[in-house]
Design a protein around this motif. Structure first.
Motif, short mmCIF file in Angstrom:
data_model
loop_
_atom_site.label_atom_id
_atom_site.label_comp_id
_atom_site.label_asym_id
_atom_site.label_seq_id
_atom_site.Cartn_x
_atom_site.Cartn_y
_atom_site.Cartn_z
N THR A 1 0.83 -1.21 0.00
CA THR A 1 0.00 0.00 0.00
C THR A 1 0.87 1.25 0.00
O THR A 1 0.51 2.25 -0.61
CB THR A 1 -0.98 0.05 1.19
N GLY B 1 0.77 3.90 -2.96
CA GLY B 1 0.53 5.30 -2.59
C GLY B 1 1.59 6.23 -3.16
O GLY B 1 1.28 7.33 -3.63
N ALA C 1 0.96 6.63 -6.80
CA ALA C 1 -0.19 7.52 -7.01
C ALA C 1 0.25 8.98 -6.99
O ALA C 1 -0.27 9.80 -7.76
CB ALA C 1 -1.25 7.27 -5.94
N SER D 1 -3.27 12.66 -11.63
CA SER D 1 -4.46 12.79 -10.76
C SER D 1 -4.09 12.75 -9.28
O SER D 1 -4.92 13.05 -8.43
CB SER D 1 -5.43 11.65 -11.06
N LYS D 2 -2.86 12.32 -8.97
CA LYS D 2 -2.41 12.12 -7.58
C LYS D 2 -3.31 11.14 -6.85
O LYS D 2 -3.54 11.25 -5.65
CB LYS D 2 -2.36 13.45 -6.81
N SER D 3 -3.83 10.15 -7.58
CA SER D 3 -4.81 9.23 -7.02
C SER D 3 -4.56 7.80 -7.49
O SER D 3 -3.93 7.57 -8.53
CB SER D 3 -6.21 9.67 -7.48
N VAL D 4 -5.08 6.86 -6.72
CA VAL D 4 -5.05 5.45 -7.09
C VAL D 4 -6.13 5.15 -8.13
O VAL D 4 -6.05 4.18 -8.86
CB VAL D 4 -5.25 4.57 -5.82
N ARG D 5 -7.11 6.04 -8.21
CA ARG D 5 -8.21 5.85 -9.16
C ARG D 5 -7.65 5.72 -10.58
O ARG D 5 -6.88 6.54 -11.03
CB ARG D 5 -9.17 7.04 -9.08
N GLN E 1 -8.85 1.50 -4.29
CA GLN E 1 -9.65 2.45 -5.07
C GLN E 1 -10.90 2.96 -4.35
O GLN E 1 -11.19 4.15 -4.44
CB GLN E 1 -9.96 1.87 -6.45
N CYS F 1 -10.31 6.20 -2.27
CA CYS F 1 -9.80 7.42 -2.92
C CYS F 1 -10.42 8.69 -2.37
O CYS F 1 -9.71 9.62 -1.98
CB CYS F 1 -10.00 7.36 -4.44
N ASP F 2 -11.74 8.76 -2.36
CA ASP F 2 -12.41 9.98 -1.95
C ASP F 2 -12.26 10.24 -0.45
O ASP F 2 -11.91 11.34 -0.04
CB ASP F 2 -13.89 9.94 -2.33
N ILE G 1 -6.49 9.37 -1.64
CA ILE G 1 -5.40 8.58 -2.24
C ILE G 1 -5.71 8.27 -3.70
O ILE G 1 -6.81 8.31 -4.14
CB ILE G 1 -5.11 7.27 -1.49
#
Length: 188
Positions: free
Chosen positions: A116, A120, A123, A128-132, A180, A183-184, A188
């Motif tokens: 993780t 991270g 990401a 997007s700076k996200s795992v999405r 995922q 994320c919100d 992440i």
């Protein structure tokens, strides 16, 4: 506190020993990942898995040299369940303790804790700076670069995949999928 704390009780205990925002966020990420896998492997005990994830690094901030050792003392002093203590301590197997992950939950914790962190870090490199929307190939590329997120042990991640009988690709893909939904809530 109950022998097996609720998520709220576990959060309070975590905050007694951890104030660093990074450690608190990591605990919530691992808790969320554990909850995700619990729905598949042990749906009657999702909260227990989430508590294990939340408390797995209970002692790390204050006692990094005694990680997975001190947390056992802290938990026993509070009368917490031995299954919980074994589970959280087992993720330090071969590093700081000789407590081998036995249950599928313990093996997943062992395998995904370091992963993780790596995911991270990947990401943060994404636009997007996200795992999405993250893909396996992005993580694999960084996995093969030892200097990237150097604190995330590739050896432990691989050993975890082996313990589970999963390929590395399967472990990474499934952990991305588990992260995922967070994320919100966790950014992440």
């Amino acid at each position: 506190m109950n022998a097996v704390p609720t998520m709220e009780e576990a959060q309070k205990l975590l905050e007694e020993y951890n104030q660093d925002a990074f450690h608190l966020k990591h605990a919530k990420i691992v808790s969320g990942v554990m909850g995700y896998f619990a729905k598949e492997y042990d749906p009657e005990n999702v909260e227990f898995w989430k508590v294990v994830g939340l408390l797995h690094d209970l002692d790390f901030e204050q006692y990094p040299e005694q990680h997975c050792i001190k947390e056992q003392e802290i938990m026993r002093a509070r009368g917490l369940d031995e299954r919980l203590i074994h589970a959280v301590a087992s993720h330090g197997y071969g590093i700081t303790v000789d407590i081998k992950p036995e249950h599928i939950m313990e093996k997943i914790l062992y395998a995904t804790d370091e992963l993780t962190g790596l995911i991270g870090a990947v990401a943060l490199m994404h636009p997007s700076k996200s795992v999405r929307g993250m893909q396996l190939k992005s993580v694999k590329k960084k996995f093969k670069t030892p200097s990237f997120a150097a604190g995330c042990s590739r050896e432990v991640i691989q050993k975890g995949a082996d313990m589970l009988g999963w390929t590395l690709d399967e472990l990474i893909t499934r952990t991305i999928e588990a992260m995922q939904p967070l994320c919100d809530e966790l950014g992440i």
